[in-house]
Design a protein around this motif. Structure first.
Motif, PDB file in Angstrom:
ATOM      1  N   ARG A  39       0.848  -1.196   0.000  1.00  0.00           N
ATOM      2  CA  ARG A  39       0.000   0.000   0.000  1.00  0.00           C
ATOM      3  C   ARG A  39       0.869   1.227   0.000  1.00  0.00           C
ATOM      4  NH1 ARG A  39      -5.200   0.765   2.248  1.00  0.00           N
ATOM      5  NH2 ARG A  39      -4.995  -1.092   3.559  1.00  0.00           N
ATOM      6  N   THR A  40       0.583   2.151  -0.922  1.00  0.00           N
ATOM      7  CA  THR A  40       1.217   3.457  -0.936  1.00  0.00           C
ATOM      8  C   THR A  40       0.211   4.474  -0.425  1.00  0.00           C
ATOM      9  OG1 THR A  40       0.526   3.991  -3.177  1.00  0.00           O
ATOM     10  CG2 THR A  40       2.586   2.763  -2.917  1.00  0.00           C
ATOM     11  N   PRO A  41       0.668   5.670  -0.056  1.00  0.00           N
ATOM     12  CA  PRO A  41      -0.284   6.672   0.467  1.00  0.00           C
ATOM     13  C   PRO A  41      -1.378   7.038  -0.519  1.00  0.00           C
ATOM     14  CG  PRO A  41       1.947   7.287   1.026  1.00  0.00           C
ATOM     15  CD  PRO A  41       2.049   6.107   0.094  1.00  0.00           C
ATOM     16  N   ARG A  42      -1.136   6.883  -1.785  1.00  0.00           N
ATOM     17  CA  ARG A  42      -2.108   7.332  -2.792  1.00  0.00           C
ATOM     18  C   ARG A  42      -2.962   6.219  -3.363  1.00  0.00           C
ATOM     19  NH1 ARG A  42       1.384  11.642  -6.456  1.00  0.00           N
ATOM     20  NH2 ARG A  42       1.973  13.035  -4.750  1.00  0.00           N
ATOM     21  N   LYS A  43      -2.623   4.967  -3.028  1.00  0.00           N
ATOM     22  CA  LYS A  43      -3.300   3.888  -3.712  1.00  0.00           C
ATOM     23  C   LYS A  43      -3.915   2.914  -2.718  1.00  0.00           C
ATOM     24  CE  LYS A  43      -0.372   3.994  -7.826  1.00  0.00           C
ATOM     25  NZ  LYS A  43       0.509   3.205  -8.721  1.00  0.00           N
ATOM     26  N   GLU A  44      -4.853   2.143  -3.211  1.00  0.00           N
ATOM     27  CA  GLU A  44      -5.408   1.059  -2.429  1.00  0.00           C
ATOM     28  C   GLU A  44      -4.358  -0.043  -2.273  1.00  0.00           C
ATOM     29  OE1 GLU A  44      -8.792   2.945  -1.675  1.00  0.00           O
ATOM     30  OE2 GLU A  44      -8.414   0.887  -1.062  1.00  0.00           O
ATOM     31  N   ARG A  45      -4.669  -0.979  -1.403  1.00  0.00           N
ATOM     32  CA  ARG A  45      -3.801  -2.139  -1.224  1.00  0.00           C
ATOM     33  C   ARG A  45      -3.709  -2.896  -2.544  1.00  0.00           C
ATOM     34  NH1 ARG A  45      -5.663  -5.249   3.913  1.00  0.00           N
ATOM     35  NH2 ARG A  45      -7.586  -4.958   2.740  1.00  0.00           N
ATOM     36  N   ALA A  90       6.572   1.439  -0.531  1.00  0.00           N
ATOM     37  CA  ALA A  90       5.240   1.139  -0.003  1.00  0.00           C
ATOM     38  C   ALA A  90       5.397   0.435   1.339  1.00  0.00           C
ATOM     39  CB  ALA A  90       4.463   0.247  -0.963  1.00  0.00           C
ATOM     40  N   VAL A  91       4.271   0.260   2.003  1.00  0.00           N
ATOM     41  CA  VAL A  91       4.212  -0.654   3.146  1.00  0.00           C
ATOM     42  C   VAL A  91       3.785  -2.014   2.601  1.00  0.00           C
ATOM     43  CG1 VAL A  91       3.153  -1.158   5.358  1.00  0.00           C
ATOM     44  CG2 VAL A  91       3.624   1.218   4.718  1.00  0.00           C
ATOM     45  N   TYR A  92       4.560  -3.023   2.923  1.00  0.00           N
ATOM     46  CA  TYR A  92       4.311  -4.370   2.415  1.00  0.00           C
ATOM     47  C   TYR A  92       3.680  -5.221   3.512  1.00  0.00           C
ATOM     48  CZ  TYR A  92       6.883  -3.420  -1.837  1.00  0.00           C
ATOM     49  OH  TYR A  92       7.273  -2.911  -3.061  1.00  0.00           O
ATOM     50  N   TYR A  93       2.631  -5.954   3.128  1.00  0.00           N
ATOM     51  CA  TYR A  93       1.885  -6.786   4.053  1.00  0.00           C
ATOM     52  C   TYR A  93       1.874  -8.229   3.571  1.00  0.00           C
ATOM     53  CZ  TYR A  93      -0.121  -2.289   5.508  1.00  0.00           C
ATOM     54  OH  TYR A  93      -0.298  -1.005   5.943  1.00  0.00           O
ATOM     55  N   CYS A  94       2.034  -9.154   4.497  1.00  0.00           N
ATOM     56  CA  CYS A  94       1.775 -10.549   4.144  1.00  0.00           C
ATOM     57  C   CYS A  94       0.353 -10.897   4.585  1.00  0.00           C
ATOM     58  CB  CYS A  94       2.801 -11.487   4.764  1.00  0.00           C
ATOM     59  SG  CYS A  94       2.821 -11.557   6.562  1.00  0.00           S
ATOM     60  N   GLY A 114      -0.512  -9.267   8.408  1.00  0.00           N
ATOM     61  CA  GLY A 114       0.506  -8.723   9.279  1.00  0.00           C
ATOM     62  C   GLY A 114       0.332  -7.220   9.447  1.00  0.00           C
ATOM     63  N   GLN A 115       1.214  -6.636  10.235  1.00  0.00           N
ATOM     64  CA  GLN A 115       1.118  -5.212  10.539  1.00  0.00           C
ATOM     65  C   GLN A 115       1.800  -4.349   9.477  1.00  0.00           C
ATOM     66  OE1 GLN A 115       3.442  -7.150  11.738  1.00  0.00           O
ATOM     67  NE2 GLN A 115       5.326  -5.969  11.437  1.00  0.00           N
ATOM     68  N   GLY A 116       2.570  -4.973   8.617  1.00  0.00           N
ATOM     69  CA  GLY A 116       3.218  -4.253   7.531  1.00  0.00           C
ATOM     70  C   GLY A 116       4.649  -3.882   7.850  1.00  0.00           C
ATOM     71  N   THR A 117       5.453  -3.804   6.799  1.00  0.00           N
ATOM     72  CA  THR A 117       6.837  -3.359   6.931  1.00  0.00           C
ATOM     73  C   THR A 117       7.131  -2.362   5.815  1.00  0.00           C
ATOM     74  OG1 THR A 117       9.143  -4.096   7.151  1.00  0.00           O
ATOM     75  CG2 THR A 117       7.793  -5.300   5.577  1.00  0.00           C
ATOM     76  N   GLN A 118       7.760  -1.248   6.169  1.00  0.00           N
ATOM     77  CA  GLN A 118       7.993  -0.171   5.217  1.00  0.00           C
ATOM     78  C   GLN A 118       9.201  -0.481   4.342  1.00  0.00           C
ATOM     79  OE1 GLN A 118       6.300   2.971   4.743  1.00  0.00           O
ATOM     80  NE2 GLN A 118       7.628   3.014   2.919  1.00  0.00           N
ATOM     81  N   VAL A 119       9.024  -0.316   3.048  1.00  0.00           N
ATOM     82  CA  VAL A 119      10.118  -0.409   2.083  1.00  0.00           C
ATOM     83  C   VAL A 119      10.211   0.947   1.389  1.00  0.00           C
ATOM     84  CG1 VAL A 119      10.905  -1.459  -0.068  1.00  0.00           C
ATOM     85  CG2 VAL A 119       9.899  -2.882   1.730  1.00  0.00           C
ATOM     86  N   THR A 120      11.377   1.550   1.441  1.00  0.00           N
ATOM     87  CA  THR A 120      11.597   2.834   0.804  1.00  0.00           C
ATOM     88  C   THR A 120      12.774   2.711  -0.150  1.00  0.00           C
ATOM     89  OG1 THR A 120      10.801   4.005   2.764  1.00  0.00           O
ATOM     90  CG2 THR A 120      12.063   5.280   1.152  1.00  0.00           C
TER      91      THR A 120
END
Length: 123
Positions: A39-45, A90-94, A114-120
């Motif tokens: 998920r990015t700030p501008r887009k849906e999952r 984005a924030v990546y979720y499993c 999951g709670q998500g992990t940020q990838v930049t």
């Protein structure tokens, strides 16, 4: 539901690599359909990659095909991300479900997240 914990996110330069991991608390992933979304700030999952519960067949979003690899063992789900691009930020979720899923791209098919992990990815 299964409690999931992602790890492995971080900051990387464009062209670099990261490996995300997802572990289940208190159980294994044996027999589960698994997937990664982001998920990015501008887009849906958005669907990234998925792996089927029985035969292990995989599927990828077109934008990551050839760069990302999903894999699993009984204890973990992985996402190897190579040749990263800034647009992969984005924030990546499993996600997981004990059921067979026809269309892996649909997040509503998965009942544990999951709670998500940020990838930049910097340019």
């Amino acid at each position: 539901q299964v409690q999931l914990v992602e790890s492995g996110g971080g900051l990387v330069q464009a062209g670099g690599s990261l490996r995300l991991s997802c572990a289940a608390s208190g159980r294994t992933f044996s027999g589960y359909t698994m997937a990664w979304f982001r998920r990015t700030p501008r887009k849906e999952r958005a669907f990234v990659a998925g792996i089927r519960r029985i035969n292990g067949n995989t599927a990828y979003a077109d934008v990551v095909k050839g760069r990302f690899t999903i894999s699993r063992d009984d204890a973990n789900l992985y996402l190897q991300m190579d040749r990263l691009k800034p647009e992969d930020t984005a924030v990546y979720y499993c996600a997981t479900t004990p059921l067979a899923v026809g269309d892996l791209t649909r997040p509503e098919k998965f009942n544990s997240w999951g709670q998500g992990t940020q990838v930049t990815v910097s340019s």
